[in-house]
Enzyme design. Structure first.
Site, short mmCIF file in Angstrom:
data_model
loop_
_atom_site.label_atom_id
_atom_site.label_comp_id
_atom_site.label_asym_id
_atom_site.label_seq_id
_atom_site.Cartn_x
_atom_site.Cartn_y
_atom_site.Cartn_z
N LYS A 15 0.86 -1.18 0.00
CA LYS A 15 0.00 0.00 0.00
C LYS A 15 0.89 1.22 0.00
O LYS A 15 1.83 1.29 0.75
CB LYS A 15 -0.89 0.01 1.25
CG LYS A 15 -2.30 -0.47 0.96
CD LYS A 15 -3.25 -0.05 2.05
CE LYS A 15 -4.70 -0.37 1.81
NZ LYS A 15 -5.11 -1.04 0.63
N GLY A 16 0.60 2.15 -0.85
CA GLY A 16 1.44 3.35 -0.90
C GLY A 16 0.61 4.59 -0.70
O GLY A 16 -0.55 4.52 -0.29
N PHE A 18 -0.33 6.82 -3.00
CA PHE A 18 -1.28 7.16 -4.05
C PHE A 18 -2.13 6.00 -4.54
O PHE A 18 -2.98 6.15 -5.39
CB PHE A 18 -0.55 7.78 -5.24
CG PHE A 18 0.20 9.01 -4.86
CD1 PHE A 18 -0.44 10.06 -4.22
CD2 PHE A 18 1.55 9.12 -5.13
CE1 PHE A 18 0.26 11.20 -3.85
CE2 PHE A 18 2.25 10.26 -4.76
CZ PHE A 18 1.62 11.30 -4.12
N GLY A 19 -1.89 4.81 -4.02
CA GLY A 19 -2.68 3.69 -4.51
C GLY A 19 -2.23 2.40 -3.86
O GLY A 19 -1.47 2.40 -2.91
N SER A 20 -2.74 1.30 -4.39
CA SER A 20 -2.41 0.01 -3.83
C SER A 20 -1.85 -0.88 -4.92
O SER A 20 -2.10 -0.67 -6.10
CB SER A 20 -3.65 -0.66 -3.26
OG SER A 20 -4.34 0.24 -2.44
N VAL A 21 -1.12 -1.88 -4.48
CA VAL A 21 -0.58 -2.87 -5.41
C VAL A 21 -1.13 -4.23 -5.04
O VAL A 21 -1.09 -4.63 -3.87
CB VAL A 21 0.97 -2.86 -5.39
CG1 VAL A 21 1.52 -3.86 -6.39
CG2 VAL A 21 1.50 -1.46 -5.69
N ASP A 124 13.60 8.83 -6.23
CA ASP A 124 13.12 8.14 -5.03
C ASP A 124 13.81 6.79 -4.87
O ASP A 124 13.17 5.79 -4.53
CB ASP A 124 11.60 8.00 -5.11
CG ASP A 124 10.94 7.84 -3.74
OD1 ASP A 124 11.62 8.05 -2.71
OD2 ASP A 124 9.74 7.49 -3.70
P1 ADP Z 1 4.13 3.82 -3.96
O1 ADP Z 1 4.30 4.84 -5.03
O2 ADP Z 1 2.80 3.91 -3.32
O3 ADP Z 1 5.28 3.80 -2.99
P2 ADP Z 1 5.25 1.40 -5.17
O4 ADP Z 1 5.29 1.36 -6.66
O5 ADP Z 1 6.53 1.68 -4.47
O6 ADP Z 1 4.09 2.41 -4.72
O7 ADP Z 1 4.63 0.03 -4.66
C1 ADP Z 1 4.28 -0.12 -3.30
C2 ADP Z 1 4.66 -1.50 -2.82
O8 ADP Z 1 3.95 -2.50 -3.59
C3 ADP Z 1 6.13 -1.86 -3.02
O9 ADP Z 1 6.93 -1.40 -1.97
C4 ADP Z 1 6.06 -3.37 -3.06
O10 ADP Z 1 5.94 -3.90 -1.77
C5 ADP Z 1 4.77 -3.63 -3.82
N1 ADP Z 1 5.02 -3.76 -5.27
C6 ADP Z 1 5.04 -2.76 -6.18
N2 ADP Z 1 5.30 -3.22 -7.41
C7 ADP Z 1 5.47 -4.57 -7.29
C8 ADP Z 1 5.79 -5.63 -8.22
N3 ADP Z 1 5.98 -5.38 -9.52
N4 ADP Z 1 5.90 -6.87 -7.73
C9 ADP Z 1 5.72 -7.11 -6.41
N5 ADP Z 1 5.41 -6.18 -5.49
C10 ADP Z 1 5.29 -4.91 -5.91
MG MG Z 2 7.24 3.30 -3.36
MG MG Z 3 5.38 6.26 -5.75
#
Ligand code: ADP
Ligand code: MG
Ligand code: MG
Length: 263
Positions: A15-16, A18-21, A124
């Site tokens: 979870k970040g 701006f959104g979720s993964v 970043d």
């Molecule tokens: P934010 O901009 O909210 O920080 P990120 O792109 O860093 O978002 O993604 C948040 C989190 O989601 C990451 O720290 C990781 O734990 C997980 N994540 C993001 N992309 C992937 C991916 N391609 N595969 C596995 N986990 C991912």
């Molecule tokens: Mg991030």
């Molecule tokens: Mg980001």
């Protein structure tokens, strides 16, 4: 097509701001991916999608498989990095061997060099945004703060994470060299096990970044070799002009020693 038509969504991966993964699986092939959902409210969202598309194709960048768009969100279907985040591995492993740290840094510098050659500053770089494949290769992720820069153009505006931010970012004008600084902070954390610039408040951390000298005489440096200390110092050089470049990191004796040798 809607994303639900093509993928089955699964567990949350992260979870970040701006959104979720999420984990998702292709209905057609059964292959798993990571899907990052970003609300369209943020102006930076278009940039993140565009930059990921621009950079996809390098083995060190998380590959974008597909993008879906609905009225509220973008859904970025990305290659799944099953090895998790470097930050989580770091907290389990503790200080890394020089051999492992040098190989991580080399992979990271190759991808940072690629970004810079492609006219992108990541802004970043930190172990929360460095993901690992199942075989332990690193992938640079999260281009949410990344910017395209034309030749020699300077960036402004505070961006990045406090502990990793370069001193010139705090002062105003900066360039792609900020990514080298952040990678230097990471190298310090990998080898010593702690961050180089710390403080009880944001102001104290920023003050440390602007003023604190690395003290190689303390006990924590005993296990770190001279060439490794030299590289950390060159990456964490406040004078941007004197700071080492990505190419120079890649040909630094410490990197060459640990990455050309097969153990
Ligand atoms: P934010 O901009 O909210 O920080 P990120 O792109 O860093 O978002 O993604 C948040 C989190 O989601 C990451 O720290 C990781 O734990 C997980 N994540 C993001 N992309 C992937 C991916 N391609 N595969 C596995 N986990 C991912
Ligand atoms: Mg991030
Ligand atoms: Mg980001």
């Amino acid at each position: 097509n809607k994303i639900e038509d093509d993928y089955i969504s699964g567990a949350t991966l992260g979870k970040g701001k701006f959104g979720s993964v999420w984990l998702c699986r292709s209905r057609v092939t059964g292959v798993e991916f990571a899907c990052k959902t970003l609300g369209k409210g943020e102006e930076t969202v278009h940039r993140e999608v565009e930059i990921m598309q621009h950079l996809s194709g390098h083995p060190g960048v998380v590959t974008l498989e597909a993008v879906y768009e609905d009225s509220e969100c973008f859904h970025l279907v990305m290659e799944l990095c099953s090895g998790g985040r470097l930050i989580d591995q770091m907290s389990k492993v503790g200080p890394y061997s020089e051999h492992r740290a040098a190989n991580i840094l080399k992979e990271l510098m190759l991808v940072i060099k690629y970004c810079h050659d492609m006219g992108v500053v990541h802004r970043d770089v930190k172990p929360e945004n460095i993901l690992l494949t199942i075989s332990g290769k690193i992938k640079l992720a999260d281009f949410g703060l990344a910017m395209r820069v034309a030749n020699g153009q300077k960036l402004t505006g505070l961006a990045g994470s406090p502990a990793y931010v370069a001193p010139e970012v705090l002062l105003g004008n900066y360039s792609e060299k900020v990514d080298i600084w952040s990678a230097g902070v990471l190298l310090h954390a990998l080898l010593v096990g702690v961050l180089p610039f710390q403080g009880d408040s944001l102001e104290a951390v920023f003050e440390a970044i602007k003023t604190v000298k690395l003290d190689f005489h303390t006990g924590i440096w005993e296990s770190v070799s001279k060439p490794a200390r030299d590289l950390i110092q060159r990456m964490l050089t406040r004078d941007v002009g004197a700071r080492i470049t990505a190419d120079e990191v890649l040909s630094h004796p410490w990197i060459l020693f640990y990455t050309e040798r097969t153990l």
